[in-house]
Design a protein around this motif. Structure first.
Motif, PDB file in Angstrom:
ATOM      1  N   GLN A 210     -15.157  -7.345 -12.532  1.00 53.09           N
ATOM      2  CA  GLN A 210     -14.590  -6.818 -13.770  1.00 53.09           C
ATOM      3  C   GLN A 210     -13.484  -5.796 -13.471  1.00 53.09           C
ATOM      4  O   GLN A 210     -13.617  -4.977 -12.558  1.00 53.09           O
ATOM      5  N   PRO A 211     -12.398  -5.851 -14.218  1.00 58.64           N
ATOM      6  CA  PRO A 211     -11.311  -4.890 -13.990  1.00 58.64           C
ATOM      7  C   PRO A 211     -11.686  -3.487 -14.437  1.00 58.64           C
ATOM      8  O   PRO A 211     -12.590  -3.296 -15.253  1.00 58.64           O
ATOM      9  N   GLU A 212     -10.988  -2.526 -13.863  1.00 56.55           N
ATOM     10  CA  GLU A 212     -11.136  -1.132 -14.292  1.00 56.55           C
ATOM     11  C   GLU A 212      -9.796  -0.694 -14.877  1.00 56.55           C
ATOM     12  O   GLU A 212      -8.763  -0.751 -14.197  1.00 56.55           O
ATOM     13  N   TYR A 213      -9.831  -0.278 -16.123  1.00 55.18           N
ATOM     14  CA  TYR A 213      -8.601   0.069 -16.820  1.00 55.18           C
ATOM     15  C   TYR A 213      -8.344   1.578 -16.802  1.00 55.18           C
ATOM     16  O   TYR A 213      -9.247   2.384 -16.556  1.00 55.18           O
ATOM     17  N   SER A 214      -7.089   1.913 -17.076  1.00 54.27           N
ATOM     18  CA  SER A 214      -6.670   3.316 -17.241  1.00 54.27           C
ATOM     19  C   SER A 214      -6.996   4.184 -16.031  1.00 54.27           C
ATOM     20  O   SER A 214      -7.381   5.352 -16.168  1.00 54.27           O
ATOM     21  N   VAL A 215      -6.834   3.614 -14.838  1.00 56.81           N
ATOM     22  CA  VAL A 215      -6.947   4.422 -13.629  1.00 56.81           C
ATOM     23  C   VAL A 215      -5.575   5.006 -13.311  1.00 56.81           C
ATOM     24  O   VAL A 215      -4.552   4.526 -13.802  1.00 56.81           O
ATOM     25  N   ASP A 216      -5.549   6.042 -12.512  1.00 57.68           N
ATOM     26  CA  ASP A 216      -4.269   6.610 -12.095  1.00 57.68           C
ATOM     27  C   ASP A 216      -3.707   5.793 -10.933  1.00 57.68           C
ATOM     28  O   ASP A 216      -4.356   5.636  -9.894  1.00 57.68           O
ATOM     29  N   PHE A 217      -2.520   5.269 -11.115  1.00 59.48           N
ATOM     30  CA  PHE A 217      -1.908   4.394 -10.108  1.00 59.48           C
ATOM     31  C   PHE A 217      -1.910   5.037  -8.726  1.00 59.48           C
ATOM     32  O   PHE A 217      -2.389   4.447  -7.747  1.00 59.48           O
ATOM     33  N   TRP A 218      -1.401   6.252  -8.640  1.00 57.09           N
ATOM     34  CA  TRP A 218      -1.231   6.863  -7.324  1.00 57.09           C
ATOM     35  C   TRP A 218      -2.546   7.327  -6.708  1.00 57.09           C
ATOM     36  O   TRP A 218      -2.693   7.315  -5.490  1.00 57.09           O
ATOM     37  N   ASP A 219      -3.494   7.723  -7.523  1.00 50.74           N
ATOM     38  CA  ASP A 219      -4.799   8.105  -6.977  1.00 50.74           C
ATOM     39  C   ASP A 219      -5.424   6.937  -6.217  1.00 50.74           C
ATOM     40  O   ASP A 219      -5.945   7.105  -5.095  1.00 50.74           O
ATOM     41  N   ILE A 220      -5.375   5.744  -6.826  1.00 52.79           N
ATOM     42  CA  ILE A 220      -5.977   4.569  -6.189  1.00 52.79           C
ATOM     43  C   ILE A 220      -5.163   4.129  -4.980  1.00 52.79           C
ATOM     44  O   ILE A 220      -5.718   3.839  -3.906  1.00 52.79           O
ATOM     45  N   VAL A 221      -3.851   4.081  -5.126  1.00 56.03           N
ATOM     46  CA  VAL A 221      -2.993   3.651  -4.013  1.00 56.03           C
ATOM     47  C   VAL A 221      -3.159   4.588  -2.826  1.00 56.03           C
ATOM     48  O   VAL A 221      -3.298   4.141  -1.670  1.00 56.03           O
ATOM     49  N   ASP A 222      -3.152   5.878  -3.078  1.00 56.34           N
ATOM     50  CA  ASP A 222      -3.303   6.861  -1.998  1.00 56.34           C
ATOM     51  C   ASP A 222      -4.640   6.685  -1.290  1.00 56.34           C
ATOM     52  O   ASP A 222      -4.726   6.698  -0.053  1.00 56.34           O
ATOM     53  N   GLU A 223      -5.688   6.488  -2.062  1.00 53.96           N
ATOM     54  CA  GLU A 223      -7.022   6.326  -1.488  1.00 53.96           C
ATOM     55  C   GLU A 223      -7.103   5.061  -0.643  1.00 53.96           C
ATOM     56  O   GLU A 223      -7.646   5.073   0.473  1.00 53.96           O
ATOM     57  N   TRP A 224      -6.566   3.960  -1.159  1.00 55.97           N
ATOM     58  CA  TRP A 224      -6.673   2.697  -0.434  1.00 55.97           C
ATOM     59  C   TRP A 224      -5.790   2.644   0.813  1.00 55.97           C
ATOM     60  O   TRP A 224      -6.174   2.083   1.837  1.00 55.97           O
ATOM     61  N   ILE A 225      -4.597   3.215   0.733  1.00 58.53           N
ATOM     62  CA  ILE A 225      -3.767   3.267   1.933  1.00 58.53           C
ATOM     63  C   ILE A 225      -4.474   4.085   3.010  1.00 58.53           C
ATOM     64  O   ILE A 225      -4.511   3.692   4.180  1.00 58.53           O
ATOM     65  N   LEU A 226      -5.062   5.197   2.610  1.00 51.93           N
ATOM     66  CA  LEU A 226      -5.789   6.042   3.570  1.00 51.93           C
ATOM     67  C   LEU A 226      -6.931   5.273   4.226  1.00 51.93           C
ATOM     68  O   LEU A 226      -7.129   5.354   5.446  1.00 51.93           O
ATOM     69  N   ILE A 227      -7.685   4.512   3.429  1.00 44.86           N
ATOM     70  CA  ILE A 227      -8.781   3.707   3.985  1.00 44.86           C
ATOM     71  C   ILE A 227      -8.243   2.746   5.045  1.00 44.86           C
ATOM     72  O   ILE A 227      -8.825   2.590   6.127  1.00 44.86           O
ATOM     73  N   GLY A 228      -7.120   2.104   4.755  1.00 39.76           N
ATOM     74  CA  GLY A 228      -6.536   1.166   5.710  1.00 39.76           C
ATOM     75  C   GLY A 228      -6.076   1.856   6.983  1.00 39.76           C
ATOM     76  O   GLY A 228      -6.294   1.362   8.094  1.00 39.76           O
ATOM     77  N   LEU A 229      -5.447   3.012   6.833  1.00 34.56           N
ATOM     78  CA  LEU A 229      -4.968   3.760   8.000  1.00 34.56           C
ATOM     79  C   LEU A 229      -6.112   4.216   8.886  1.00 34.56           C
ATOM     80  O   LEU A 229      -6.008   4.233  10.114  1.00 34.56           O
ATOM     81  N   GLN A 230      -7.228   4.546   8.262  1.00 35.60           N
ATOM     82  CA  GLN A 230      -8.357   5.058   9.021  1.00 35.60           C
ATOM     83  C   GLN A 230      -9.104   3.978   9.791  1.00 35.60           C
ATOM     84  O   GLN A 230      -9.501   4.176  10.928  1.00 35.60           O
ATOM     85  N   ASP A 231      -9.284   2.818   9.158  1.00 34.20           N
ATOM     86  CA  ASP A 231     -10.135   1.823   9.818  1.00 34.20           C
ATOM     87  C   ASP A 231      -9.774   0.396   9.408  1.00 34.20           C
ATOM     88  O   ASP A 231     -10.652  -0.428   9.167  1.00 34.20           O
TER      89      ASP A 231
END
Length: 232
Positions: A210-231
């Motif tokens: 199920q999709p999640e609406y009305s999230v902050d674009f940069w909060d999610i992008v920043d978090e996911w890029i960090l996850i990728g960089l870490q591992d």
């Protein structure tokens, strides 16, 4: 396996730009800010100048990403990837593996997109990233886990989404005006509906959930890029 041989597994045509070749590049071919970075011969100074550019463009939006790069960026090199200049980032993961990320040359010809008139509705922070820092920043082998190049932005109208038949609630975005700027390579996107994107509002879209609406674009992008960089 050396670095070039590793990268050539994922790119048929890739070459490194030497310091000598750098001086012969026509000024209009790469941004002045990039030239200032790569004309620096000291590796630490070169990295610091590039991090400073990130801070000028998106210090607030990608603070965690920038912080990680500041501590774990091993090297930055100017490359030519299939005829296009780009920056190759060598980043140390949490398990000390070197991960290669690519940042494309800023794209000021944003009307090359199919979005055309709709581009004026894209949040200015996203426009700024693509126009002043990178036309996409992503894990090089998969071309994912990051902001994709403009030419690879997912136009939701053109894809068939099986999840639509399984939605538990009415769809809250218009597929005709929704674009995925971030993908993780496993069927998950951070997408923006240009008819409803005030305050960087975005949708976390899954192909099998199920999709999640009305999230902050940069909060999610920043978090996911960090996850990728870490591992990644």
């Amino acid at each position: 396996m050396n670095k070039l041989s590793f990268l050539q597994q994922y790119r048929k045509s890739i070459e490194f730009v030497s310091n000598e070749d750098l001086l012969s590049i026509e000024k209009e071919k790469i941004p002045e800010e990039w030239m200032e970075v790569f004309i620096e011969t000291d590796k630490t100074e070169r990295k610091d100048k590039l991090i400073a550019l990130w801070n000028r463009v998106c210090e607030k939006e990608l603070s965690h990403t920038i912080s990680y790069l500041k501590e774990n960026l091993v090297d930055v090199e100017l490359i030519i990837d299939n005829g296009q200049y780009a920056i190759l980032y060598s980043v140390k993961s949490e398990n000390d593996e070197i991960l290669y990320y690519e940042g494309g040359i800023p794209n000021k010809s944003i009307y090359d997109l199919d979005m055309q008139q709709a581009w004026s509705s894209v949040p200015q922070s996203i426009v700024k990233f693509y126009g002043k820092l990178h036309n996409g920043f992503y894990y090089m082998p998969s071309r994912a886990m990051g902001l994709v190049p403009l030419e690879r932005v997912t136009y939701f109208k053109e894809d068939e989404w099986g999840i639509l038949d399984d939605l538990e609630h009415p769809l809250e975005i218009n597929l005709d005006t929704t674009y995925g700027f971030f993908e993780n390579g496993m069927g998950e996107y951070v997408a923006v509906d240009l008819n409803n994107c005030t305050d960087n509002r975005a949708t976390l879209w899954f192909t099998n959930d199920q999709p999640e609406y009305s999230v902050d674009f940069w909060d999610i992008v920043d978090e996911w890029i960090l996850i990728g960089l870490q591992d990644n």
